[in-house]
Motif scaffolding. Structure first.
Motif, mmCIF file in Angstrom:
data_model
loop_
_atom_site.group_PDB
_atom_site.id
_atom_site.type_symbol
_atom_site.label_atom_id
_atom_site.label_comp_id
_atom_site.label_asym_id
_atom_site.label_seq_id
_atom_site.Cartn_x
_atom_site.Cartn_y
_atom_site.Cartn_z
ATOM 1 N N ARG A 270 -4.770 3.941 -28.660
ATOM 2 C CA ARG A 270 -5.583 4.478 -29.762
ATOM 3 C C ARG A 270 -4.812 4.389 -31.075
ATOM 4 N N THR B 123 -4.972 3.915 -21.883
ATOM 5 C CA THR B 123 -6.069 4.179 -22.815
ATOM 6 C C THR B 123 -5.596 4.990 -24.013
ATOM 7 N N ASN B 124 -4.880 6.066 -23.778
ATOM 8 C CA ASN B 124 -4.412 6.894 -24.892
ATOM 9 C C ASN B 124 -3.283 6.232 -25.669
#
Length: 103
Positions: A76, A72-73
């Motif tokens: 970004r 997820t990170n």
């Protein structure tokens, strides 16, 4: 993790499911489940600390269940929609490295 959840979030729920599964089979022993998530971490951060954390927390005389949620990170973007903090190629390399550590 799990501030909104009375059971402690998905890691705690998953741990309970694993323990219940082994208890229902009549086992007195079950794998240890650990939540090693750190808010904001990227896959390279987990790679950097996985070996030491695993050695400190898991027993080599027992089966250990390792469940990892990453990415997820890494996906970004910063500033512009197409400026990702981690390239797909580097993420693939880091994921391979993570798998090698867990063997």
């Amino acid at each position: 993790e799990g501030d909104w959840d009375s059971m402690g979030g998905w890691p705690a729920r998953l741990s309970k499911m694993v323990i219940d599964h082994y208890k229902n089979k009549g086992s007195r022993f079950w794998p240890i489940t650990l939540n090693l998530s750190v808010s904001g971490d990227m896959i390279r951060d987990l790679n950097d600390r996985l070996s030491e954390e695993y050695q400190r927390r898991c027993w080599t005389s027992q089966d250990n269940l390792v469940i990892i949620a990453v990415g997820t990170n890494d996906t970004r973007s910063e500033g512009q929609p197409d400026f990702y903090v981690n390239s797909p190629e580097n993420f693939q390399y880091e994921l391979f490295t993570l798998g090698q550590q867990l063997r």
